[in-house]
Design a protein around this motif. Structure first.
Motif, short mmCIF file in Angstrom:
data_model
loop_
_atom_site.label_atom_id
_atom_site.label_comp_id
_atom_site.label_asym_id
_atom_site.label_seq_id
_atom_site.Cartn_x
_atom_site.Cartn_y
_atom_site.Cartn_z
N THR A 243 0.82 -1.20 0.00
CA THR A 243 0.00 0.00 0.00
C THR A 243 0.86 1.26 0.00
O THR A 243 1.81 1.38 0.77
CB THR A 243 -0.91 0.03 1.24
OG1 THR A 243 -1.80 -1.08 1.19
CG2 THR A 243 -1.71 1.32 1.32
N GLY A 279 -3.03 3.65 -2.07
CA GLY A 279 -3.47 2.25 -2.05
C GLY A 279 -2.53 1.37 -2.84
O GLY A 279 -1.34 1.66 -3.00
N THR A 280 -3.07 0.26 -3.36
CA THR A 280 -2.28 -0.72 -4.09
C THR A 280 -2.59 -0.63 -5.58
O THR A 280 -3.76 -0.63 -5.96
CB THR A 280 -2.58 -2.14 -3.59
OG1 THR A 280 -2.34 -2.20 -2.19
CG2 THR A 280 -1.70 -3.16 -4.29
N THR A 296 -8.64 -2.24 -2.16
CA THR A 296 -7.19 -2.25 -1.97
C THR A 296 -6.77 -1.71 -0.60
O THR A 296 -5.65 -1.95 -0.18
CB THR A 296 -6.49 -1.41 -3.05
OG1 THR A 296 -7.00 -0.09 -3.00
CG2 THR A 296 -6.74 -2.00 -4.42
N THR A 305 3.41 0.07 4.90
CA THR A 305 2.97 1.23 4.14
C THR A 305 4.16 2.08 3.74
O THR A 305 5.03 2.36 4.57
CB THR A 305 2.00 2.08 4.97
OG1 THR A 305 0.88 1.28 5.32
CG2 THR A 305 1.54 3.29 4.20
#
Length: 306
Positions: A243, A279-280, A296, A305
């Motif tokens: 992420t 996010g991803t 995500t 993170t």
């Protein structure tokens, strides 16, 4: 390197120019050849890169040998290239540029990029033509290429390549996708090589301002931390499916806007942009579809993170 033995075509780049909008001519000698020109504006990392050497790989993973090998970026960060023997099947083409010295916009000086490699890709001949035959290699294209490489080899289509650019725009900087979409990221930025850049409020200028914003994000980290380090960090996050925190994308936008204001550039459109979703980054399929992205946010526990 392996010289492609496929249908023959010659791609000639015109002279290197700071605006990175190059044109050229071709000699098509076969029925299924894909004529075109490929050239580079931004080179490696953030600002203009001098002395970076670029190599090329086709969609089958074979090295392509430019007729003007080695291809090395010049004083304005661009490099002409002539590749013989390309066909439509060679696309998407992966570009990797290594080394040289790049202009760090946060430090207002050139710094060494020794040992660092940045990647980009050319999805198709049509996409190449749409960006004026000038392809950028920078932090954001490196992330997009890393995402594209997560697609199974047999499914690495031009659509998947374009979708990878689009997904990085969504995650990091949606403003870069306005009025041109993912092609705004594929095209080369205006190279910055001094502390008083002249940047137009167009796709090339806006991309240059965002890359300067990324350089300033890197400079705000505990030192020593470089723009190359930030590239590695973000690209590794994309590769690992980690992420990227919204706070990171908000910081990129804030520092991009601050750079545009401080340098009194003409890129005023950036002031109305919104931060990326973070996010991803979702890996596309062969059709370019990325599936749902709403879920995500729950992936943070898998790798931390950024």
């Amino acid at each position: 390197m392996i010289n492609s033995k496929k249908t023959r075509l010659t791609m000639f780049a015109a002279s290197m120019v700071a605006a990175a909008a190059l044109t050229g001519c071709f000699n098509d000698k076969s029925a299924d050849a894909a004529p075109g020109v490929t050239s580079f504006g931004n080179g490696v990392a953030q600002g203009a890169v001098v002395g970076a050497e670029c190599v090329y790989t086709n969609n089958a993973g074979a090295s392509l040998t430019p007729a003007n090998e080695p291809v090395v970026t010049g004083e304005d960060g661009t490099a002409p290239v002539s590749i013989v023997g390309l066909s439509a099947a060679d696309f998407p083409i992966i570009i990797a540029c290594t080394g040289g010295n790049y202009y760090d916009e946060a430090l207002d000086t050139f710094v060494s990029n020794s040992g660092n490699t940045m990647e980009s890709m050319i999805p198709s001949l049509d996409a190449l033509a749409q960006v004026g035959n000038s392809v950028g290699v920078n932090t954001l294209t490196d992330m997009a290429t890393k995402l594209f490489k997560k697609v199974p080899a047999a499914e690495r289509t031009g659509a998947a390549s374009l979708a990878s650019f689009k997904e990085i725009i969504r995650v990091i900087a949606p403003g870069l996708g306005l009025n041109g979409g993912e092609l705004n990221l594929l095209g080369a930025s205006t190279p910055i090589k001094n502390g008083a850049p002249v940047l137009a409020d167009n796709a090339a200028g806006k991309l240059a301002v965002y890359l300067a914003g990324l350089a300033n994000v890197a400079a705000s980290r505990p030192q020593p931390f470089s723009a190359a380090d930030l590239t590695k960090e973000l690209s590794l996050a994309v590769t690992n499916g980690t992420t990227i925190a919204p706070s990171v994308t908000a910081d990129i936008l804030q520092k991009t806007k601050a750079y545009a204001t401080a340098k009194a550039t003409a890129v005023t459109s950036v002031q109305s942009d919104n931060a990326g979703a973070g996010g991803t980054a979702s890996t596309p399929d062969s059709t370019g579809a990325t599936g749902g992205t709403g879920g995500t946010g729950g992936t943070g526990g898998s790798g931390g993170t950024v």
